[in-house]
Design a protein around this motif. Structure first.
Motif, short mmCIF file in Angstrom:
data_model
loop_
_atom_site.label_atom_id
_atom_site.label_comp_id
_atom_site.label_asym_id
_atom_site.label_seq_id
_atom_site.Cartn_x
_atom_site.Cartn_y
_atom_site.Cartn_z
N TYR A 277 8.17 30.62 47.29
CA TYR A 277 9.45 30.58 48.01
C TYR A 277 10.49 31.45 47.31
N PHE A 278 10.60 31.32 45.98
CA PHE A 278 11.56 32.12 45.22
C PHE A 278 11.28 33.60 45.39
N MET A 279 9.99 33.98 45.32
CA MET A 279 9.64 35.39 45.47
C MET A 279 10.03 35.89 46.86
N ARG A 280 9.77 35.09 47.88
CA ARG A 280 10.13 35.50 49.25
C ARG A 280 11.64 35.66 49.38
N GLN A 281 12.41 34.73 48.81
CA GLN A 281 13.86 34.80 48.91
C GLN A 281 14.43 35.99 48.13
N VAL A 282 13.90 36.23 46.94
CA VAL A 282 14.36 37.38 46.15
C VAL A 282 14.08 38.67 46.90
N ARG A 283 12.91 38.77 47.48
CA ARG A 283 12.58 39.98 48.25
C ARG A 283 13.51 40.13 49.45
N ALA A 284 13.78 39.05 50.16
CA ALA A 284 14.66 39.10 51.33
C ALA A 284 16.09 39.49 50.94
N LEU A 285 16.54 39.06 49.77
CA LEU A 285 17.90 39.37 49.34
C LEU A 285 18.10 40.84 48.96
N GLN A 286 17.03 41.59 48.89
CA GLN A 286 17.16 43.01 48.54
C GLN A 286 17.57 43.84 49.75
N SER A 287 17.70 43.23 50.90
CA SER A 287 18.09 43.83 52.19
C SER A 287 17.40 45.17 52.42
N GLY A 288 18.08 46.26 52.38
CA GLY A 288 17.49 47.56 52.71
C GLY A 288 16.43 48.03 51.73
N GLU A 289 16.43 47.47 50.55
CA GLU A 289 15.47 47.87 49.51
C GLU A 289 14.23 46.97 49.49
N PRO B 78 10.60 33.14 33.15
CA PRO B 78 10.23 31.87 32.50
C PRO B 78 9.73 30.82 33.49
N LYS B 79 9.17 29.77 32.92
CA LYS B 79 8.74 28.62 33.72
C LYS B 79 9.98 28.00 34.35
N ASN B 80 9.85 27.51 35.56
CA ASN B 80 10.97 26.94 36.32
C ASN B 80 12.14 27.93 36.36
N PRO B 81 11.93 29.09 36.96
CA PRO B 81 12.94 30.14 36.92
C PRO B 81 14.14 29.87 37.82
N ASP B 82 15.22 30.57 37.52
CA ASP B 82 16.42 30.54 38.34
C ASP B 82 16.35 31.74 39.30
N PRO B 83 16.21 31.50 40.61
CA PRO B 83 16.03 32.61 41.54
C PRO B 83 17.22 33.57 41.58
N LYS B 84 18.43 33.07 41.32
CA LYS B 84 19.60 33.95 41.31
C LYS B 84 19.49 34.98 40.19
N LYS B 85 18.98 34.54 39.05
CA LYS B 85 18.84 35.46 37.92
C LYS B 85 17.69 36.44 38.14
N ILE B 86 16.61 35.97 38.77
CA ILE B 86 15.52 36.89 39.12
C ILE B 86 16.04 37.94 40.09
N ASN B 87 16.81 37.50 41.08
CA ASN B 87 17.39 38.42 42.06
C ASN B 87 18.26 39.47 41.37
N ALA B 88 19.05 39.05 40.40
CA ALA B 88 19.92 39.99 39.69
C ALA B 88 19.09 41.05 38.96
N ASP B 89 18.00 40.62 38.30
CA ASP B 89 17.13 41.57 37.60
C ASP B 89 16.48 42.56 38.57
N VAL B 90 15.92 42.04 39.65
CA VAL B 90 15.23 42.90 40.61
C VAL B 90 16.22 43.85 41.29
N ALA B 91 17.39 43.35 41.66
CA ALA B 91 18.41 44.20 42.29
C ALA B 91 18.83 45.32 41.35
N LYS B 92 18.98 45.00 40.08
CA LYS B 92 19.36 46.02 39.10
C LYS B 92 18.27 47.08 38.95
N LEU B 93 17.04 46.64 38.91
CA LEU B 93 15.93 47.59 38.79
C LEU B 93 15.83 48.49 40.02
#
Length: 187
Positions: free
Chosen positions: A84-96, A165-180
């Motif tokens: 679920y977190f992976m799907r949400q992080v991907r969706a939050l990248q909008s055009g990317e 990390p284990k039990n990750p924070d999806p907002k922080k994952i999103n920030a990392d992926v968006a930055k990359l």
């Protein structure tokens, strides 16, 4: 008066020297995920079975950013949460978001429940079967954790670059992926 003026002008230089060389600031990192060093390219011998039953080298997925989890086909609550977190992080990248592919490396070839297939359709989420030993030789688990506890990030060149990390924070994952995605034009 001249000495006082010289002291006021030199104060910032003296303060910066003291702060850098004497008090030694602690360096930090701006990423949430742990960077994997040295680089770990996708092993050429890692072969996966795709959703249609065809065998293909995992290296064939190079060219996109891959968010990878490892789990058996019997996806427990923790596995479903990471999907679920992976799907949400991907969706939050909008055009990317087309630059990111979610990959579930399954360690067995048992059928996946219809609920999961519906919730995480292809091509957004790839549900691939791979040998558990080959995966374990490539992906590093963190201290005191198992391989199935993490979300991994693979760059478009095929190098494993980050472990969340284990039990990750999806907002922080999103920030990392968006930055990359913002700063990298590959993939």
């Amino acid at each position: 008066m001249l000495l006082l003026l010289a002291l006021v002008c030199a104060a910032p230089v003296i303060a910066s020297y003291l702060m850098y060389y004497v008090f030694k600031p602690a360096g930090g990192t701006s990423s949430y995920g742990a960077l994997i060093e040295p680089q770990r390219p996708i092993p050429a011998q890692l072969v996966v079975t795709d959703e249609s039953g065809q065998r293909l080298p995992f290296k064939s997925l190079e060219g996109k950013w891959l968010m990878v989890i490892v789990n058996g086909s019997d996806c427990d609550e923790q596995c479903a949460t990471r999907l679920y977190f992976m799907r949400q992080v991907r969706a939050l990248q909008s055009g990317e978001r087309e630059r990111v592919v979610n990959v579930w490396l399954r360690t067995d070839d048992k059928p996946v429940s219809d609920v999961l297939k519906t919730a995480y359709p292809q091509p957004d989420t790839r549900m691939l079967v791979a040998d558990e030993k080959a995966i374990a030789a490539w992906l590093p688990a963190g201290d005191g954790t198992k391989l199935t506890d993490h979300i991994f990030l693979v760059d478009p060149n095929g190098n494993l670059m980050m472990r969340f990390p284990k039990n990750p924070d999806p907002k922080k994952i999103n920030a990392d992926v968006a930055k990359l995605l913002k700063w990298s034009r590959i993939g």
